[in-house]
Write an enzyme that holds these catalytic residues in place. Sequence first.
Site, short mmCIF file in Angstrom:
data_model
loop_
_atom_site.label_atom_id
_atom_site.label_comp_id
_atom_site.label_asym_id
_atom_site.label_seq_id
_atom_site.Cartn_x
_atom_site.Cartn_y
_atom_site.Cartn_z
N LYS A 42 110.59 69.96 28.87
CA LYS A 42 110.52 71.41 28.84
C LYS A 42 109.14 71.92 29.21
O LYS A 42 108.96 73.07 29.57
CB LYS A 42 110.85 71.93 27.43
CG LYS A 42 112.18 71.54 26.89
CD LYS A 42 112.28 72.04 25.43
CE LYS A 42 113.43 71.40 24.73
NZ LYS A 42 113.42 71.73 23.28
N GLY A 43 108.14 71.04 29.07
CA GLY A 43 106.75 71.50 29.08
C GLY A 43 106.32 72.27 30.31
O GLY A 43 105.45 73.13 30.23
N GLU A 99 104.44 69.17 36.83
CA GLU A 99 104.32 68.71 35.43
C GLU A 99 103.34 69.58 34.66
O GLU A 99 102.49 70.24 35.24
CB GLU A 99 103.81 67.25 35.42
CG GLU A 99 104.76 66.24 34.83
CD GLU A 99 105.15 66.42 33.37
OE1 GLU A 99 105.25 67.54 32.85
OE2 GLU A 99 105.39 65.38 32.74
N ASP A 100 103.48 69.54 33.36
CA ASP A 100 102.55 70.30 32.52
C ASP A 100 101.23 69.57 32.34
O ASP A 100 100.16 70.15 32.49
CB ASP A 100 103.18 70.60 31.14
CG ASP A 100 103.77 69.37 30.44
OD1 ASP A 100 103.74 68.25 31.02
OD2 ASP A 100 104.27 69.51 29.31
N ASP A 103 98.80 62.52 30.83
CA ASP A 103 98.03 61.93 29.74
C ASP A 103 97.87 60.45 30.06
O ASP A 103 97.00 60.06 30.84
CB ASP A 103 98.82 62.21 28.45
CG ASP A 103 98.10 61.83 27.19
OD1 ASP A 103 96.88 61.98 27.14
OD2 ASP A 103 98.77 61.39 26.23
N LYS A 131 94.33 64.85 31.76
CA LYS A 131 93.37 64.21 30.85
C LYS A 131 93.03 62.84 31.43
O LYS A 131 93.62 61.83 31.03
CB LYS A 131 94.01 63.97 29.47
CG LYS A 131 94.25 65.18 28.62
CD LYS A 131 94.76 64.69 27.25
CE LYS A 131 95.45 65.75 26.47
NZ LYS A 131 96.13 65.21 25.26
N PHE A 152 94.22 67.15 22.00
CA PHE A 152 95.62 67.56 22.04
C PHE A 152 95.69 69.07 22.22
O PHE A 152 95.05 69.82 21.50
CB PHE A 152 96.35 67.15 20.76
CG PHE A 152 97.84 67.23 20.91
CD1 PHE A 152 98.52 66.26 21.60
CD2 PHE A 152 98.54 68.32 20.39
CE1 PHE A 152 99.90 66.35 21.77
CE2 PHE A 152 99.92 68.41 20.57
CZ PHE A 152 100.59 67.42 21.26
N VAL A 153 96.46 69.50 23.21
CA VAL A 153 96.54 70.93 23.52
C VAL A 153 97.99 71.42 23.42
O VAL A 153 98.94 70.66 23.58
CB VAL A 153 95.98 71.25 24.92
CG1 VAL A 153 94.48 71.00 24.98
CG2 VAL A 153 96.70 70.44 26.00
N ARG A 165 104.98 76.61 22.30
CA ARG A 165 105.24 76.65 23.75
C ARG A 165 105.06 78.05 24.33
O ARG A 165 104.78 78.21 25.50
CB ARG A 165 106.67 76.21 24.05
CG ARG A 165 106.94 74.74 23.86
CD ARG A 165 108.27 74.37 24.53
NE ARG A 165 108.82 73.12 24.05
CZ ARG A 165 108.49 71.91 24.51
NH1 ARG A 165 107.60 71.80 25.46
NH2 ARG A 165 109.06 70.82 24.02
P1 IMP Z 1 102.10 60.69 29.59
O1 IMP Z 1 103.37 59.98 29.90
O2 IMP Z 1 101.31 60.00 28.53
O3 IMP Z 1 101.26 61.03 30.80
O4 IMP Z 1 102.49 62.00 28.85
C1 IMP Z 1 102.99 63.10 29.46
C2 IMP Z 1 103.74 63.93 28.46
O5 IMP Z 1 103.20 63.80 27.11
C3 IMP Z 1 103.60 65.38 28.80
O6 IMP Z 1 104.62 65.78 29.69
C4 IMP Z 1 103.69 66.05 27.45
O7 IMP Z 1 105.04 66.25 27.11
C5 IMP Z 1 103.12 65.06 26.48
N1 IMP Z 1 101.70 65.35 26.19
C6 IMP Z 1 100.62 64.62 26.53
N2 IMP Z 1 99.47 65.17 26.10
C7 IMP Z 1 99.84 66.32 25.49
C8 IMP Z 1 99.10 67.37 24.83
O8 IMP Z 1 97.86 67.38 24.73
N3 IMP Z 1 99.84 68.37 24.31
C9 IMP Z 1 101.20 68.43 24.40
N4 IMP Z 1 101.93 67.48 24.99
C10 IMP Z 1 101.26 66.44 25.53
MG MG Z 2 106.37 67.16 28.78
#
Ligand code: IMP
Ligand code: MG
Length: 179
Positions: A42-43, A99-100, A103, A131, A152-153, A165
Site C-alpha cells: 500500500k505504501g 515504490e515508497d 530499505d 535508505k 524509521f519513517v 499513512r
Molecule cells: P526492503 O525490502 O527492506 O527494501 O523494504 C521495503 C519495504 O519495507 C517498504 O516497501 C516498506 O513497506 C517497508 N519499510 C522499510 N523501511 C520503512 C520505514 O522506514 N517506514 C515504513 N516502512 C518501511
Molecule cells: Mg511497502
Amino acid sequence: MSGQAERILITADQIQERIRELASEIERDYPDGPLYLVSVLKGAFMFVADLARAITHPAVRIEFMAISTYGHLKTSSGQVKVTRDLDVNIEGHDVLIVEDIIDSGVTLSYLARLLEQRKPRSLAIATLLDKPERRVQPVEVKYVGFQIPDEFVVGYGLDYDERFRNLRSVSTLAPHVYA
Ligand code: IMP
Ligand code: MG
C-alpha cells in the site's frame, strides 16, 4: 505514551517540489509512451497518485501490485510473496516500478526479477525514499526522491502497523511509539 509521536523529516511542500522534478525527468526519458507505472501497495499509493498527476503526457497507465514481506513490523524478513498480481501484460512495454522506500532492497530486487521475466521493453525503478545504508541486496534505482538516514519513517503512504499513512509529510517516529 507521552511527547510528540512524529517529527517532520521532509515537508509536504518539499515532497511535491521533488515530485515535479522527477516527473519532468520521467517525461524527458519516456517521450513516446505508453509508460506503465507499476505501484506497490500500500505504501506507494500516495506517491504514485502525485507522480502520475505531475506527469503531463497522457500515455501513462497506472497498475497496482501488492507484496507481502512476512514477519516483523519494521523490517522485511526476506520472504517476499506477491499477494496481488498485475492484471495486464507488460510484455514489450516500458515499465516503471513506483515504490515508497527501499530499505534492505529485498522487496524490490525480488519484484524487479519477477517483472523482468515478463519481457518488458524496459524496466526501471522510482522510489520516493532510499535508505542506502541499509542495503542488503543491490538494486539499480533510476529515480530517487530523497536519500534518508537509517531511521524509521512514516507518513505520505508509509505506515507503522497501518498507522500514519495519511500524513502529508514524511516523519520520523519517536522511539516510545514502537519501542
Ligand atoms: P526492503 O525490502 O527492506 O527494501 O523494504 C521495503 C519495504 O519495507 C517498504 O516497501 C516498506 O513497506 C517497508 N519499510 C522499510 N523501511 C520503512 C520505514 O522506514 N517506514 C515504513 N516502512 C518501511
Ligand atoms: Mg511497502
